[in-house]
Design an enzyme around this catalytic site. Structure first.
Site, short mmCIF file in Angstrom:
data_model
loop_
_atom_site.label_atom_id
_atom_site.label_comp_id
_atom_site.label_asym_id
_atom_site.label_seq_id
_atom_site.Cartn_x
_atom_site.Cartn_y
_atom_site.Cartn_z
N SER A 118 -62.03 24.92 -54.72
CA SER A 118 -61.84 23.29 -54.49
C SER A 118 -61.95 22.55 -55.85
CB SER A 118 -63.03 22.82 -53.49
OG SER A 118 -64.28 22.84 -53.97
N ASN B 154 -58.85 16.20 -52.54
CA ASN B 154 -60.17 15.65 -53.22
C ASN B 154 -59.64 14.98 -54.74
OD1 ASN B 154 -62.10 16.83 -51.77
ND2 ASN B 154 -61.86 18.69 -52.98
N HIS C 291 -56.80 26.40 -49.95
CA HIS C 291 -58.05 25.56 -49.84
C HIS C 291 -58.19 25.07 -48.29
CE1 HIS C 291 -60.18 21.75 -50.95
NE2 HIS C 291 -61.10 22.70 -50.71
#
Length: 333
Positions: free
Chosen positions: A167, A238, A188
């Site tokens: 990640s 993210n 992911h």
């Protein structure tokens, strides 16, 4: 060879990091017994799955494969037999809850759990159209050596696809020792894997379209939705989420608004299901710090993040969010 790996693992003082080192040792010794393909199926369909690492992410990936009923074999690998036992109990408990709520279509909880081989050997029942998903903690040198050993073991099998669940690290850097770049990518997942529907497929320059299509089909087979992106820091989610969380912390530290008011504002003003501090508590404050620190180490001015002494202290004090009972909010009451 292992001293340089051991030092950061000891500093982390986390059992998962010890497990990563042991996994690497085991793979080094097993790579000499290579496996090969014995048959063919649809070129875009994964038939067998090998998950490396039986922590939260690895267990969740194996569980999602098991409840789909789509695969010939599922192997969850860890060198630590105790951890494998913990993973098996956790998976059984999770499937039981989902089954009781009608969230999974399976014959029985036992049949789903028993479809997973919990093993301390990287020897799947079949290696035809095999997907290997690495899901160990975020230590670059450990991941690199794991892939080197995996490739050495399966190098004679032209159907194997190699994927990392990282990640925070660069997918390209992790796979430096995988010569078959066309069959290597990022995959992911999000925590908790059995509940989170999204999977980010990270396509590198040399990743083939067939590999991407195989991964898309795999994600669909386990009942999830895939999105595709380049090997950019944080991928999609993210890359947006970490700066958002970082800005929320800076607002609170400056005294612009309280934790509660920031969360309320984002829920009612932006329509988010939860505010940034509630989300940090759910995903783990330590997890966010780990990603943030990895980004800061890149020295990339395009990454809009900043360090936080308050967050660092919270992690040091064990205030990690819901999983420890306290984070930005107190869940122990």
């Amino acid at each position: 060879m292992f001293k340089s790996i051991l030092r950061p693992i000891i500093r982390q003082n986390n059992n998962n990091y010890y497990s990563s080192l042991l996994i690497l040792r085991q793979l080094s010794s097993s790579s000499s017994s290579s496996s090969s393909s014995s048959g063919q199926s649809s070129p875009n369909r994964i038939d067998n799955v090998l998950v490396i690492g039986s922590g939260l992410m690895g267990s969740g990936i194996a569980q999602s494969c098991a409840t789909s009923g789509k695969f010939q074999s599922i192997t969850l690998y860890d060198v630590n037999d105790k951890q494998l036992g913990i993973a098996k109990k956790s998976i059984a408990k999770s499937i039981e809850k989902l089954y009781a709520k009608g969230k999974v279509d399976i014959e029985s909880v036992d049949s789903a759990v028993n479809s997973i081989t919990f093993s301390n050997r990287t020897d799947p029942k079949s290696t035809d159209n095999l997907l290997i998903v690495e899901a160990v903690p975020e230590l670059l040198d450990v991941k690199q050596k794991i892939f080197a050993n995996l490739y050495d073991q399966f190098k004679d099998n032209p159907t194997v696809i190699y994927a990392t669940n990282t990640s925070s690290l660069a997918v390209k850097d992790i796979g430096l020792s995988v010569p078959v770049k066309d069959r290597y990518a990022g995959l992911h997942f999000f925590n908790p894997v059995p509940l989170m529907k999204l999977v980010e497929i990270v396509k590198l320059v040399d990743t083939s379209d067939q590999t991407v299509e195989s991964l898309r089909q795999f994600v669909a087979d386990i009942g999830k939705v895939s999105v595709q992106c380049r090997d950019t820091p944080g991928f999609i989610v993210n890359r947006l989420l970490i700066p958002y969380s970082s800005e929320a912390v800076k607002m609170m530290e400056r005294g612009d608004a309280s934790v509660e008011d920031i969360d309320t504002a984002m829920k009612l003003g932006a329509g988010y299901p939860m505010g940034p501090f509630e989300l940090m508590d759910m995903t783990g404050i330590d997890t966010g710090k780990f990603v943030r620190d990895a980004w800061l180490a890149r020295n990339d001015p395009s990454l809009n993040i900043a360090s936080s002494e308050l967050v660092d202290k919270m992690v040091a004090d064990g205030r990690l969010g819901r999983k420890t009972g306290k984070g930005w909010y107190d869940y122990s009451k």
